[in-house]
Design an enzyme around this catalytic site. Structure first.
Site, PDB file in Angstrom:
ATOM      1  N   HIS A 103       1.075  -1.221  -0.032  1.00 59.88           N
ATOM      2  CA  HIS A 103      -0.135   0.131  -0.040  1.00 59.88           C
ATOM      3  C   HIS A 103       1.051   1.317   0.228  1.00 59.88           C
ATOM      4  O   HIS A 103       2.058   1.144   0.630  1.00 59.88           O
ATOM      5  CB  HIS A 103      -0.886   0.096   1.202  1.00 59.88           C
ATOM      6  CG  HIS A 103      -1.925  -1.129   1.604  1.00 59.88           C
ATOM      7  ND1 HIS A 103      -1.432  -2.296   2.359  1.00 59.88           N
ATOM      8  CD2 HIS A 103      -3.136  -1.174   1.412  1.00 59.88           C
ATOM      9  CE1 HIS A 103      -2.325  -3.072   2.272  1.00 59.88           C
ATOM     10  NE2 HIS A 103      -3.384  -2.389   1.978  1.00 59.88           N
ATOM     11  N   ASP A 106       2.164   2.162   3.391  1.00 65.59           N
ATOM     12  CA  ASP A 106       3.216   0.993   4.154  1.00 65.59           C
ATOM     13  C   ASP A 106       4.545   1.395   3.813  1.00 65.59           C
ATOM     14  O   ASP A 106       5.639   1.278   4.506  1.00 65.59           O
ATOM     15  CB  ASP A 106       3.212  -0.381   3.578  1.00 65.59           C
ATOM     16  CG  ASP A 106       1.729  -0.869   3.258  1.00 65.59           C
ATOM     17  OD1 ASP A 106       0.844  -0.582   4.396  1.00 65.59           O
ATOM     18  OD2 ASP A 106       1.693  -1.786   2.338  1.00 65.59           O
ATOM     19  N   GLU A 234     -10.702  -7.065  -4.334  1.00 61.89           N
ATOM     20  CA  GLU A 234     -10.499  -8.198  -3.689  1.00 61.89           C
ATOM     21  C   GLU A 234     -11.814  -8.176  -2.524  1.00 61.89           C
ATOM     22  O   GLU A 234     -11.766  -7.386  -1.675  1.00 61.89           O
ATOM     23  CB  GLU A 234      -9.204  -7.723  -2.546  1.00 61.89           C
ATOM     24  CG  GLU A 234      -8.903  -8.815  -1.502  1.00 61.89           C
ATOM     25  CD  GLU A 234      -7.699  -8.626  -0.733  1.00 61.89           C
ATOM     26  OE1 GLU A 234      -6.600  -8.182  -1.443  1.00 61.89           O
ATOM     27  OE2 GLU A 234      -7.261  -8.923   0.418  1.00 61.89           O
ATOM     28  N   GLU A 270      -8.691 -13.774  -1.065  1.00 62.98           N
ATOM     29  CA  GLU A 270      -8.019 -13.931   0.137  1.00 62.98           C
ATOM     30  C   GLU A 270      -8.993 -15.066   1.034  1.00 62.98           C
ATOM     31  O   GLU A 270     -10.018 -14.967   1.166  1.00 62.98           O
ATOM     32  CB  GLU A 270      -7.840 -12.681   0.896  1.00 62.98           C
ATOM     33  CG  GLU A 270      -7.271 -12.951   2.177  1.00 62.98           C
ATOM     34  CD  GLU A 270      -6.786 -11.771   2.792  1.00 62.98           C
ATOM     35  OE1 GLU A 270      -6.342 -10.772   2.151  1.00 62.98           O
ATOM     36  OE2 GLU A 270      -6.897 -11.660   4.270  1.00 62.98           O
ATOM     37  N   HIS A 273     -10.882 -14.248   3.799  1.00 63.93           N
ATOM     38  CA  HIS A 273     -12.037 -13.442   3.676  1.00 63.93           C
ATOM     39  C   HIS A 273     -13.054 -14.486   3.088  1.00 63.93           C
ATOM     40  O   HIS A 273     -14.360 -14.214   3.434  1.00 63.93           O
ATOM     41  CB  HIS A 273     -11.723 -12.434   2.512  1.00 63.93           C
ATOM     42  CG  HIS A 273     -10.737 -11.542   2.820  1.00 63.93           C
ATOM     43  ND1 HIS A 273     -10.184 -10.290   2.002  1.00 63.93           N
ATOM     44  CD2 HIS A 273     -10.131 -10.998   4.287  1.00 63.93           C
ATOM     45  CE1 HIS A 273      -9.383  -9.646   2.772  1.00 63.93           C
ATOM     46  NE2 HIS A 273      -9.195 -10.063   3.907  1.00 63.93           N
ATOM     47  N   ASP A 309     -10.367 -11.634  10.829  1.00 64.46           N
ATOM     48  CA  ASP A 309      -9.015 -11.890   9.972  1.00 64.46           C
ATOM     49  C   ASP A 309      -7.811 -11.996  10.457  1.00 64.46           C
ATOM     50  O   ASP A 309      -7.029 -11.041  10.865  1.00 64.46           O
ATOM     51  CB  ASP A 309      -9.260 -10.776   9.104  1.00 64.46           C
ATOM     52  CG  ASP A 309      -8.511 -10.813   7.696  1.00 64.46           C
ATOM     53  OD1 ASP A 309      -8.225 -11.735   7.354  1.00 64.46           O
ATOM     54  OD2 ASP A 309      -8.380  -9.942   6.895  1.00 64.46           O
ATOM     55  N   ASP A 311      -4.977 -13.437   9.501  1.00 64.87           N
ATOM     56  CA  ASP A 311      -4.270 -13.469   8.569  1.00 64.87           C
ATOM     57  C   ASP A 311      -2.744 -14.265   8.964  1.00 64.87           C
ATOM     58  O   ASP A 311      -1.765 -13.719   9.050  1.00 64.87           O
ATOM     59  CB  ASP A 311      -3.444 -12.023   8.417  1.00 64.87           C
ATOM     60  CG  ASP A 311      -4.759 -11.051   7.716  1.00 64.87           C
ATOM     61  OD1 ASP A 311      -5.268 -11.267   6.763  1.00 64.87           O
ATOM     62  OD2 ASP A 311      -4.544  -9.773   8.019  1.00 64.87           O
TER      63      ASP A 311
END
Ligand code: XLS
Ligand code: NI
Ligand code: NI
Length: 439
Positions: A103, A106, A234, A270, A273, A309, A311
């Site tokens: 991003h 980031d 996404e 994902e 998700h 989430d 991750d």
């Protein structure tokens, strides 16, 4: 490499095969080994996510960050960002991972104004470009963070505040320019806060139309600057919002078709998700694949007992087999890839844990790839599926599929027969047992 190495005790991670006891080596990911005639690296196109790996602090809703990152010594945010570029590329290089994703915020710090943020971003882009040239690493996709800053409290493209929409548009313009400049193979739209917490205060039609207009602007701008990378949408059903407009593959594909975006945008799916949407990852991949929208994946997983989430890095071979089976079936991911949108646990705070996490994920996917390829070579599952649908190869089945029948003609057929042919067993347990013979 400018200055000392960040991961000084760790060398290049190499393929040593399944019998190795070295846990800083690959047991299955052998980048140049051929599977179905193509090197593993080209099937898998692994990417490290900059936000989790370089910016993850380990903070959660109950406590602050825990990560030990000895290279984070600069107090000036831009200097820190520039130093981090070297660390990121040292990590990619040692890991033997070819791609990364980011991003805008980031990689480069938000400034006091949009102009200052853009300046920071340009400065970091210079460094990223040099690091890419030096190492041969590439950008899988870029995106803009349109959800962290308080201005995006009500969403970005779907904000009730038109100036926030405009600000987000400006941010995407810049993120696309940098992605283009860095030769990015794609650009992602993830819903972020594009959704609602309460329907009473929400004009859903207006918000969804604004989201479509926003994406059209991006598609137009790509043409203008000659960016030919793939756009992705996404899906995620909720979190941070209670409902997000990019709910799941089916919802996203309907949105893209309803607003004339279907030629320009594919799915970035994902795993975690999918779970939040009440689907299996395999469902999301199959749905997108059968509709011609399978683009790229974010390869994390959730925890069956935690409803958010989380991750996590994927380690479940059954899951990676399902994923790779669908991906091979639909002809692969390129120009998309397998992005680890995954983070080490808050308790795994040492730098070496970043290596263990990625090695485990890459090996799990490499194994899934090999198993899926073996299943396809053998054809046992395909054969069983074909048998299940054998009646569609009968003259009647063929006529229906060719569009040559109607309610009237089929009534005639069934009145004459009196009853349909007997059903055959679905044999789910047999299918499941056959799959286990490959694992
Ligand atoms: C958050 C999303 C996000 C996207 C990129 O849940 O997965 O990280 O992948 O904006
Ligand atoms: Ni993601
Ligand atoms: Ni996510």
């Amino acid at each position: 490499m400018a200055g000392a190495e960040a991961f000084a005790g760790i060398g290049k991670i190499r393929y040593e095969g399944p019998s190795t006891k070295n846990m800083l080596a690959f047991q299955h990911y052998d980048a140049d080994a051929l599977v179905e005639g193509k090197p593993m690296r080209d099937h898998l196109r692994f990417a490290v996510s900059y936000w989790h790996t370089m910016r993850g602090t380990g903070g959660d809703p109950f406590g602050p960050g825990t990560m030990v990152r000895p290279w984070e010594t600069e107090s000036d945010p831009l200097k820190a960002a520039l130093k981090r570029v070297d660390v990121a590329f040292e990590f990619l290089d040692k890991l033997g991972c070819d791609l990364y994703c980011f991003h805008d915020r980031d990689v480069a710090p938000e400034g006091a104004t949009l102009a200052e943020s853009n300046k920071h971003f340009d400065a970091v882009a210079d460094a990223l470009e040099k690091a890419q040239q030096r190492t041969g690493k590439k950008l899988l996709w870029g995106t803009a963070n349109l959800f962290s800053h308080p201005r995006y409290v009500h969403g970005a493209a779907t904000s009730p505040n038109a100036e926030v929409f405009a600000y987000a548009a400006a941010q995407v313009k810049k993120a696309m320019e940098v992605t283009h400049r860095l030769g990015g193979a794609g650009y992602v739209f993830w819903g972020g806060r594009e959704g609602y917490q309460c329907l009473w205060n929400t004009d859903m039609k207006r918000e969804v139309e604004h989201l479509a207009a926003f994406m059209h602007m991006a598609v137009d701008y790509a043409k203008e600057i000659g960016f030919t990378g793939q756009f992705y949408f996404e899906p995620k059903p909720r979190e941070p919002m209670k409902h997000q407009y990019d709910f799941d593959s089916a919802t996203c594909i309907n949105f893209l078709r309803a607003y004339g975006l279907e030629k320009h945008v594919k799915m970035n799916i994902e795993t975690n998700h999918a779970t939040l949407a009440g689907h299996e990852m395999q469902h999301e991949l199959e749905y997108a694949g059968m509709q011609g929208f399978l683009g790229s994946i974010d390869a994390n997983t959730g925890d069956t007992l935690v409803g958010w989430d989380t991750d996590q890095f994927p380690t479940n071979i059954y899951l990676t087999t399902q994923i790779m089976y669908s991906i091979l079936k639909y002809g692969g991911l390129a120009p998309g890839g397998v992005n680890f949108d995954a983070k080490v646990r808050r308790e795994s705070f040492e730098p070496v844990d970043l290596f263990h996490a990625h090695i485990g994920g890459m090996d799990a996917f490499a194994r899934g790839l090999k198993i899926a390829a073996a299943m396809r070579a053998d054809g046992a599952i395909q054969k069983l599926v074909e048998e299940r649908y054998a009646s569609w190869s009968s003259p009647l089945g063929k006529r229906i599929e060719a569009g040559g029948e109607s309610l009237k003609s089929l009534e005639r057929e069934m009145l004459a027969k009196g009853e349909a042919a007997a059903n055959i067993s679905g044999r789910q347990e047999l299918f499941e047992n056959v799959i286990n013979t490959y694992l």
